[in-house]
Design an enzyme around this catalytic site. Structure first.
Site, PDB file in Angstrom:
ATOM      1  N   CYS A   2       0.769  -1.152  -0.064  1.00 24.18           N
ATOM      2  CA  CYS A   2      -0.018   0.074   0.063  1.00 24.18           C
ATOM      3  C   CYS A   2       0.733   1.216  -0.072  1.00 24.18           C
ATOM      4  O   CYS A   2       2.053   1.073   0.339  1.00 24.18           O
ATOM      5  CB  CYS A   2      -0.853   0.032   1.070  1.00 24.18           C
ATOM      6  SG  CYS A   2      -1.937  -1.296   1.352  1.00 24.18           S
ATOM      7  N   ARG A  27       5.216  -0.574  -4.537  1.00 23.59           N
ATOM      8  CA  ARG A  27       4.823  -1.309  -3.226  1.00 23.59           C
ATOM      9  C   ARG A  27       3.761  -2.261  -3.458  1.00 23.59           C
ATOM     10  O   ARG A  27       3.383  -3.149  -2.867  1.00 23.59           O
ATOM     11  CB  ARG A  27       4.162  -0.290  -2.198  1.00 23.59           C
ATOM     12  CG  ARG A  27       5.438   0.881  -1.873  1.00 23.59           C
ATOM     13  CD  ARG A  27       5.018   1.773  -1.023  1.00 23.59           C
ATOM     14  NE  ARG A  27       4.497   1.223   0.337  1.00 23.59           N
ATOM     15  CZ  ARG A  27       5.276   1.263   1.350  1.00 23.59           C
ATOM     16  NH1 ARG A  27       6.584   1.550   1.367  1.00 23.59           N
ATOM     17  NH2 ARG A  27       4.766   0.840   2.545  1.00 23.59           N
ATOM     18  N   TRP A  74      -3.624  -2.355  -1.206  1.00 20.99           N
ATOM     19  CA  TRP A  74      -3.263  -3.877  -1.565  1.00 20.99           C
ATOM     20  C   TRP A  74      -4.431  -4.524  -0.598  1.00 20.99           C
ATOM     21  O   TRP A  74      -4.277  -4.548   0.401  1.00 20.99           O
ATOM     22  CB  TRP A  74      -2.039  -4.284  -1.162  1.00 20.99           C
ATOM     23  CG  TRP A  74      -1.649  -5.762  -1.504  1.00 20.99           C
ATOM     24  CD1 TRP A  74      -1.363  -6.046  -3.203  1.00 20.99           C
ATOM     25  CD2 TRP A  74      -1.348  -6.873  -0.907  1.00 20.99           C
ATOM     26  NE1 TRP A  74      -0.948  -7.320  -2.997  1.00 20.99           N
ATOM     27  CE2 TRP A  74      -0.869  -7.790  -1.577  1.00 20.99           C
ATOM     28  CE3 TRP A  74      -1.526  -6.980   0.584  1.00 20.99           C
ATOM     29  CZ2 TRP A  74      -0.629  -9.198  -1.119  1.00 20.99           C
ATOM     30  CZ3 TRP A  74      -1.120  -8.372   0.990  1.00 20.99           C
ATOM     31  CH2 TRP A  74      -0.898  -9.321   0.142  1.00 20.99           C
ATOM     32  N   ASN A 100      -2.790   2.007   6.072  1.00 17.66           N
ATOM     33  CA  ASN A 100      -1.969   0.708   5.798  1.00 17.66           C
ATOM     34  C   ASN A 100      -2.103  -0.148   6.976  1.00 17.66           C
ATOM     35  O   ASN A 100      -1.816   0.370   8.231  1.00 17.66           O
ATOM     36  CB  ASN A 100      -0.558   1.151   5.482  1.00 17.66           C
ATOM     37  CG  ASN A 100      -0.381   1.744   4.249  1.00 17.66           C
ATOM     38  OD1 ASN A 100      -1.500   2.010   3.270  1.00 17.66           O
ATOM     39  ND2 ASN A 100       0.776   2.267   3.741  1.00 17.66           N
ATOM     40  N   GLY A 101      -2.111  -1.294   6.858  1.00 16.55           N
ATOM     41  CA  GLY A 101      -2.018  -2.240   8.270  1.00 16.55           C
ATOM     42  C   GLY A 101      -3.228  -3.098   8.374  1.00 16.55           C
ATOM     43  O   GLY A 101      -4.196  -2.971   7.335  1.00 16.55           O
ATOM     44  N   GLU A 477      16.612 -18.572  -5.265  1.00 18.43           N
ATOM     45  CA  GLU A 477      16.392 -17.320  -5.647  1.00 18.43           C
ATOM     46  C   GLU A 477      15.906 -17.246  -7.013  1.00 18.43           C
ATOM     47  O   GLU A 477      15.304 -16.476  -7.531  1.00 18.43           O
ATOM     48  CB  GLU A 477      17.622 -16.447  -5.426  1.00 18.43           C
ATOM     49  CG  GLU A 477      17.449 -15.017  -5.906  1.00 18.43           C
ATOM     50  CD  GLU A 477      16.476 -14.060  -5.180  1.00 18.43           C
ATOM     51  OE1 GLU A 477      16.007 -13.136  -5.638  1.00 18.43           O
ATOM     52  OE2 GLU A 477      15.673 -14.723  -4.333  1.00 18.43           O
ATOM     53  N   LYS A 481      12.612 -15.753  -8.598  1.00 18.24           N
ATOM     54  CA  LYS A 481      12.471 -14.620  -9.741  1.00 18.24           C
ATOM     55  C   LYS A 481      11.597 -14.970 -10.863  1.00 18.24           C
ATOM     56  O   LYS A 481      10.679 -14.084 -11.206  1.00 18.24           O
ATOM     57  CB  LYS A 481      13.886 -14.153 -10.044  1.00 18.24           C
ATOM     58  CG  LYS A 481      14.629 -13.356  -9.170  1.00 18.24           C
ATOM     59  CD  LYS A 481      13.867 -11.964  -9.032  1.00 18.24           C
ATOM     60  CE  LYS A 481      14.404 -11.416  -7.412  1.00 18.24           C
ATOM     61  NZ  LYS A 481      13.535 -12.181  -6.519  1.00 18.24           N
ATOM     62  N   GLU A 484       8.007 -15.074  -9.530  1.00 17.73           N
ATOM     63  CA  GLU A 484       7.385 -13.684  -9.296  1.00 17.73           C
ATOM     64  C   GLU A 484       6.894 -12.753 -10.479  1.00 17.73           C
ATOM     65  O   GLU A 484       5.980 -12.268 -10.379  1.00 17.73           O
ATOM     66  CB  GLU A 484       8.463 -12.904  -8.548  1.00 17.73           C
ATOM     67  CG  GLU A 484       8.604 -13.182  -7.044  1.00 17.73           C
ATOM     68  CD  GLU A 484       9.890 -12.449  -6.411  1.00 17.73           C
ATOM     69  OE1 GLU A 484       9.499 -11.949  -5.352  1.00 17.73           O
ATOM     70  OE2 GLU A 484      10.701 -12.271  -7.067  1.00 17.73           O
ATOM     71  N   HIS A 500      15.677 -37.566  -4.953  1.00 15.19           N
ATOM     72  CA  HIS A 500      14.347 -37.959  -3.954  1.00 15.19           C
ATOM     73  C   HIS A 500      13.023 -37.307  -4.011  1.00 15.19           C
ATOM     74  O   HIS A 500      12.482 -36.791  -3.195  1.00 15.19           O
ATOM     75  CB  HIS A 500      15.083 -37.416  -2.532  1.00 15.19           C
ATOM     76  CG  HIS A 500      16.494 -37.987  -2.112  1.00 15.19           C
ATOM     77  ND1 HIS A 500      16.399 -39.621  -1.744  1.00 15.19           N
ATOM     78  CD2 HIS A 500      17.727 -37.522  -2.278  1.00 15.19           C
ATOM     79  CE1 HIS A 500      17.704 -39.700  -1.563  1.00 15.19           C
ATOM     80  NE2 HIS A 500      18.464 -38.475  -1.856  1.00 15.19           N
ATOM     81  N   LYS A 599       6.018  -4.817  -2.619  1.00 16.90           N
ATOM     82  CA  LYS A 599       7.326  -4.700  -2.319  1.00 16.90           C
ATOM     83  C   LYS A 599       7.872  -4.933  -0.901  1.00 16.90           C
ATOM     84  O   LYS A 599       8.734  -5.288  -0.441  1.00 16.90           O
ATOM     85  CB  LYS A 599       7.696  -3.170  -2.770  1.00 16.90           C
ATOM     86  CG  LYS A 599       9.323  -2.958  -2.340  1.00 16.90           C
ATOM     87  CD  LYS A 599      10.161  -3.907  -3.396  1.00 16.90           C
ATOM     88  CE  LYS A 599      11.461  -3.580  -3.262  1.00 16.90           C
ATOM     89  NZ  LYS A 599      12.149  -4.401  -4.013  1.00 16.90           N
TER      90      LYS A 599
END
Length: 604
Positions: A2, A27, A74, A100-101, A477, A481, A484, A500, A599
């Site tokens: 947000c 964000r 968001w 926000n929150g 990572e 990426k 995402e 395995h 973000k």
């Protein structure tokens, strides 16, 4: 997550708000809105979707006024719809607020408010505060906010405007909020980039701060009304540093900034002749018997790399935890445990709560952080800044490489102080660290080759990433990426784990990205590649320059310069970032603002 912008001054508030919200798009959000104090009262416009939809709506009914608040949401409570977008207002429309929150007790508050006759127009937790303000307001907006906040529990950054007052009031607990100081005008934002066109003098608000902004000045108190002094600081980020700089996407710009970032992270800290590093930490390395690494997402993979290095170079036992799980497993902690919290933003709520749990149990604390003035910087005893500058792209790139470099610095520092790392080996590592910015530049020159590989495989439905030892975090990572920003399903495993279970996935349709740089486990990695080939998998190898053997086994090879095996992840992650980027662009994805992501995750 947000974005918040507030303004009071002499400019047209609508322009300031929309401009600020655009600078906070990174964000993550799914709706947006503004409220402007006009001669006819508070006017609110809000829309689901992108900011362009809000800007179009505002263009049809221009709002003129010198005070306003704006928000990008968001969604948490309630779908991303127009009614659920912020700002929310009191039933008479005279008070507007953004938030926000999460208010954790909003359901019980909503039921009580409805029982008292209040009517709700949204599904959000935020709207309960609008109704509470309606009850607590008796002429003093700041006092009304303080009183209303006594009823709520949870994380918040709240900003409030009133039709009858030429002021904005705000408060924060957990969620970040920054004051921008101007001449005849003042600003609020959830992050610094929104303020940069207007001022670089800022005040980072602390938990429990309540603030009143007018054209003439800023007044800060605590929740009980006691005055609070907060130091104004000069932010060293320029507006240009927070913009794209000619690149088509922030993410690509930030990938190309990595040589410079590594210079910033490492520069001035390497003491090659003495075989040590200067970190400026107050922490006594001999007072630590073990390390608990606490982080989320990309930062957690940097932390896993740090675990390998701390144990290898410093012989210091290290545990690695996903922060959202750490405090719920009741970790065994004492005063000789170091809680190592890693975060780009310094506001990630899971990391903050994990750190707080470790501190409650008596641990010492150290933060590896990018954002100065963030909450995490104030809650740890020591900070190792990574100096990556503003990272706008939601998918982290340059902050990750800077975190890896910081982990290497920290491991050398501990190793030398504890007598576990010999002078000669330390000197060799530091010489290799000095080379890293140039080596990453060499990798960036291979972008055309990476783009060719992306063209071959961008229609694949799944990817598998494999790496061993310090390259296992690199595999994680790389897969993250790709997921995402391209929305392609990708999994990552330590290469030895392939047998395995994941080996069942391998067929002629599955590209397998293998970190196969030279090192102690190189031959074992080659065996894993053989196993992939035997089952028809398509191998994309990240290999060391000059390795001709790998060409016989992999369909595609992307070479990276040779470097100390323990530092190889800092170099070899770069082609994985480029691969994810190029595939996402070919698929037409929104690279800088991938769907459903934010973000900085500031709510649990």
């Amino acid at each position: 997550m947000c974005g918040i912008v507030g303004y009071v001054g002499f400019r047209n508030a609508t322009d300031v708000l929309l401009d600020g919200l655009r600078r906070l798009e990174y964000r993550g959000y799914d709706s947006a809105g503004i409220a402007v104090r006009t001669p006819g009262g508070l006017k609110v416009v809000k829309r689901s979707g992108k900011l362009s939809a809000l800007a179009e709506a505002v263009g049809k009914t221009p709002l003129q006024g010198a005070l306003g608040i704006g928000h990008t949401r968001w969604a948490t409570h309630g779908a991303p719809t127009d009614p659920n977008a912020h700002p929310h207002t009191t039933e008479d429309g005279r008070i507007a607020l953004i938030h926000n929150g999460i208010f954790e007790n909003y359901l019980e508050l909503k039921e009580a408010l409805e029982a008292r006759g209040h009517r709700f127009r949204s599904e959000t937790d935020t709207e309960v505060l609008a109704h509470l303000l309606e009850e607590t307001y008796r002429g003093d907006l700041l006092e009304a906010l303080r009183e209303a906040l006594k009823a709520v529990r949870g994380a918040y950054a709240v900003v409030v405007a009133h039709a009858d007052h030429e002021e904005i009031v705000a408060a924060r607990t957990v969620s970040p909020l920054v004051v921008g100081l101007g001449e005849g005008e003042n600003f609020l934002a959830s992050d610094v980039p929104a303020l940069l066109p207007y001022t670089r003098r800022v005040i980072f608000l602390h938990d429990g701060d309540v603030v009143r902004l007018t054209r003439e000045g800023v007044e800060i108190t605590d929740l009980e009304g006691r005055p609070v002094q907060r130091e104004a600081v000069e932010v060293d980020w320029t507006l240009e540093a927070a913009e794209k700089g000619g690149f088509p996407h922030y993410m690509l710009k930030e990938i190309y900034e990595q040589p410079w970032v590594l210079e910033n992270t490492l520069g001035g800290r390497l003491r090659e002749e003495e075989g040590t590093v200067e970190l400026g930490l107050a922490l006594d390395p001999k007072a630590v018997d073990r390390v608990h690494v606490i982080a989320c997402g990309t930062a957690s993979y940097a932390g896993l790399y740090g675990k390998y290095l701390l144990e290898t170079l410093a012989r210091l036992p290290a545990e690695w935890d996903v922060a959202s799980e750490y405090r719920y497993r009741d970790p065994v902690v004492d005063s000789r445990t170091l809680a190592l919290a890693i975060s780009q933003s310094g506001e990630t709520i899971d990391t903050l709560e994990g750190l707080r749990e470790a501190k409650r149990k008596g641990a010492r604390s150290l933060g590896v952080i990018n954002a100065k003035g963030s909450t995490l910087t104030r809650e740890v005893e020591d900070v190792l800044y990574i100096h990556a500058g503003p990272e706008i792209g939601v998918a982290s790139t340059k902050a990750y490489t800077a975190m890896l470099a910081a982990m290497a610095l920290l491991a050398v520092w501990f190793g030398r102080a504890r007598g576990a790392l010999a002078l000669e080996e330390a000197q060799r590592l530091l010489r290799e660290m000095r080379r890293l910015p140039r080596l990453v530049e060499e990798v960036l020159e291979k972008r055309p080759l990476v783009a060719h590989v992306a063209e071959k495989y961008h229609q694949a439905q799944d990817f598998l990433f494999l790496g061993r030892h310090v390259q296992a975090p690199t595999a994680y990572e790389g897969a993250l990426k790709l997921k995402e920003i391209s929305y392609i399903h990708a999994e990552a495993y330590p290469a030895g784990e392939m047998k395995h279970g994941p080996i069942a996935l391998i067929d002629e349709h599955l590209p397998v990205v293998v970190l196969a740089t030279k090192g102690p486990l190189y031959e074992k990695t080659l065996s894993n590649i053989q196993e992939v080939r035997a089952r028809g998998g398509k191998v994309i190898a990240i290999a060391t320059e000059g390795d001709e053997e790998i060409r016989k086994l992999a369909q595609d090879v992307i070479y990276v310069p040779e470097v100390h095996p323990l530092l190889a992840p800092i170099v070899s992650v770069v082609p994985l970032q480029l691969l994810a980027y190029e595939i996402a662009v070919l698929l037409g994805r929104d690279v800088d603002q991938p769907r459903n992501l934010a973000k900085s995750v500031t709510v649990e």
